[in-house]
Write a protein that holds these residues in place. Structure first.
Motif, PDB file in Angstrom:
ATOM      1  N   ALA A 136       5.485  -0.765   0.525  1.00  0.00           N
ATOM      2  CA  ALA A 136       4.352  -0.359  -0.718  1.00  0.00           C
ATOM      3  C   ALA A 136       3.525  -1.203  -1.199  1.00  0.00           C
ATOM      4  CB  ALA A 136       4.920   1.442  -0.661  1.00  0.00           C
ATOM      5  N   LYS A 138       2.199  -4.126  -0.971  1.00  0.00           N
ATOM      6  CA  LYS A 138       0.461  -4.846  -1.583  1.00  0.00           C
ATOM      7  C   LYS A 138      -0.721  -3.724  -2.128  1.00  0.00           C
ATOM      8  CE  LYS A 138       0.363  -7.288   2.768  1.00  0.00           C
ATOM      9  NZ  LYS A 138       0.344  -7.169   4.808  1.00  0.00           N
ATOM     10  N   ASN A 139       0.211  -2.382  -1.494  1.00  0.00           N
ATOM     11  CA  ASN A 139      -0.580  -1.029  -2.568  1.00  0.00           C
ATOM     12  C   ASN A 139      -0.397  -1.718  -3.594  1.00  0.00           C
ATOM     13  OD1 ASN A 139      -1.553  -0.654  -0.056  1.00  0.00           O
ATOM     14  ND2 ASN A 139      -0.162   1.001   0.587  1.00  0.00           N
ATOM     15  N   HIS A 140       0.328  -1.919  -4.578  1.00  0.00           N
ATOM     16  CA  HIS A 140       0.899  -1.620  -5.707  1.00  0.00           C
ATOM     17  C   HIS A 140       0.716  -2.964  -6.367  1.00  0.00           C
ATOM     18  CE1 HIS A 140       2.041   2.688  -5.388  1.00  0.00           C
ATOM     19  NE2 HIS A 140       2.464   2.460  -4.317  1.00  0.00           N
ATOM     20  N   ILE A 176      -4.007  -7.589  -1.109  1.00  0.00           N
ATOM     21  CA  ILE A 176      -4.025  -6.568  -2.206  1.00  0.00           C
ATOM     22  C   ILE A 176      -5.002  -5.529  -2.554  1.00  0.00           C
ATOM     23  CG2 ILE A 176      -1.645  -7.807  -3.352  1.00  0.00           C
ATOM     24  CD1 ILE A 176      -3.783  -8.522  -5.532  1.00  0.00           C
ATOM     25  N   GLN A 177      -6.213  -5.740  -1.109  1.00  0.00           N
ATOM     26  CA  GLN A 177      -7.586  -5.644  -1.602  1.00  0.00           C
ATOM     27  C   GLN A 177      -8.653  -6.395  -3.195  1.00  0.00           C
ATOM     28  OE1 GLN A 177      -4.811  -2.677  -1.667  1.00  0.00           O
ATOM     29  NE2 GLN A 177      -4.810  -3.537   0.944  1.00  0.00           N
ATOM     30  N   ASN A 208      -6.285   4.492  -6.053  1.00  0.00           N
ATOM     31  CA  ASN A 208      -4.600   4.264  -5.237  1.00  0.00           C
ATOM     32  C   ASN A 208      -4.177   5.750  -5.959  1.00  0.00           C
ATOM     33  OD1 ASN A 208      -2.944   3.268  -3.815  1.00  0.00           O
ATOM     34  ND2 ASN A 208      -1.247   2.620  -4.993  1.00  0.00           N
ATOM     35  N   GLN A 211      -0.298   6.839  -7.366  1.00  0.00           N
ATOM     36  CA  GLN A 211       0.540   6.776  -6.780  1.00  0.00           C
ATOM     37  C   GLN A 211       1.012   6.245  -6.858  1.00  0.00           C
ATOM     38  OE1 GLN A 211      -0.188   5.365  -2.804  1.00  0.00           O
ATOM     39  NE2 GLN A 211      -1.063   7.349  -2.357  1.00  0.00           N
TER      40      GLN A 211
END
Length: 216
Positions: A136, A138-140, A176-177, A208, A211
């Motif tokens: 996870a 990449k989302n953080h 990572i957007q 996000n 999260q």
């Protein structure tokens, strides 16, 4: 996170002398972390800093939300005194101890805007983030560019700088957007910079859905 208070947990990663500790102090609005020029790695161990409560920063359903920021400063790598394995073990233990079930909102990869992001050394902090945060990551993760005033002095605007960045950096930002922040050191405008950076970080965390990554 309670009804009227949000605690944002951040961990700083990056190469030696990238400006992690200085960035941490700006985020906290304090001098919790030891930061100075040196011919060797300054940060030897992980340490946690907490900001005071920030009022008037945001509102939800007509109610003022109090914000507090917790920042984990970590040793850079390559390190002049510590092995990669030692750094990894130390940061892993610190994430578990300080954030644990409470969770990490964002890992900030601190990168000097005036140093090219390429080669093997650039990949070490990314590898560390990937190993510690897992699938996870990449989302953080977001990139925090320090010394952005150097970029400005060279005549680059932020979008121009990113357009001419290395393939390695562009690939990372895509994964990572495109979460990135530029930090400028401009004399009396440090507090203004702090608020802009925190606003950007809060936007990332909202996107996000607040999260967190937990560490058991």
């Amino acid at each position: 996170m309670t009804n009227n208070k949000i605690v944002i947990n951040l961990a700083l990663f990056g190469r030696t002398q990238s400006g992690k500790s200085s960035a941490g102090n700006i985020l906290l609005g304090s001098t919790d972390f030891h930061s100075h020029f040196a011919p060797c790695s300054v940060t030897q161990e992980c340490s946690l800093g907490r900001s005071c409560h920030l009022h008037g920063f945001m509102r939800r359903a007509g109610q003022e939300i109090i914000l507090q920021v917790q920042v984990l400063d970590t040793p850079g790598y390559p390190h002049s005194n510590l092995s990669m394995q030692h750094v990894k073990q130390q940061v892993k233990a610190a994430l578990k101890h300080h954030f644990g079930q409470e969770g990490l909102h964002l890992a900030l990869l601190v990168q000097r805007a005036d140093v090219p992001f390429c080669g093997q050394e650039a990949s070490y902090p990314i590898q560390l983030i990937q190993e510690l945060l897992g699938d996870a990551w990449k989302n953080h993760t977001a990139v925090l560019f320090t010394h952005a005033e150097k970029m400005e002095e060279a005549g680059f605007k932020e979008n121009e700088y990113l357009c001419q960045a290395s393939d390695t950096l562009l690939c990372l930002l895509t994964s990572i957007q495109h979460r990135c922040i530029f930090q400028y050191k401009k004399g009396n405008f440090i507090n203004e910079q702090r608020m802009k950076i925190l606003e950007k970080i809060t936007e990332f965390i909202k996107d996000n859905n607040f999260q967190v990554l937990t560490f058991k």
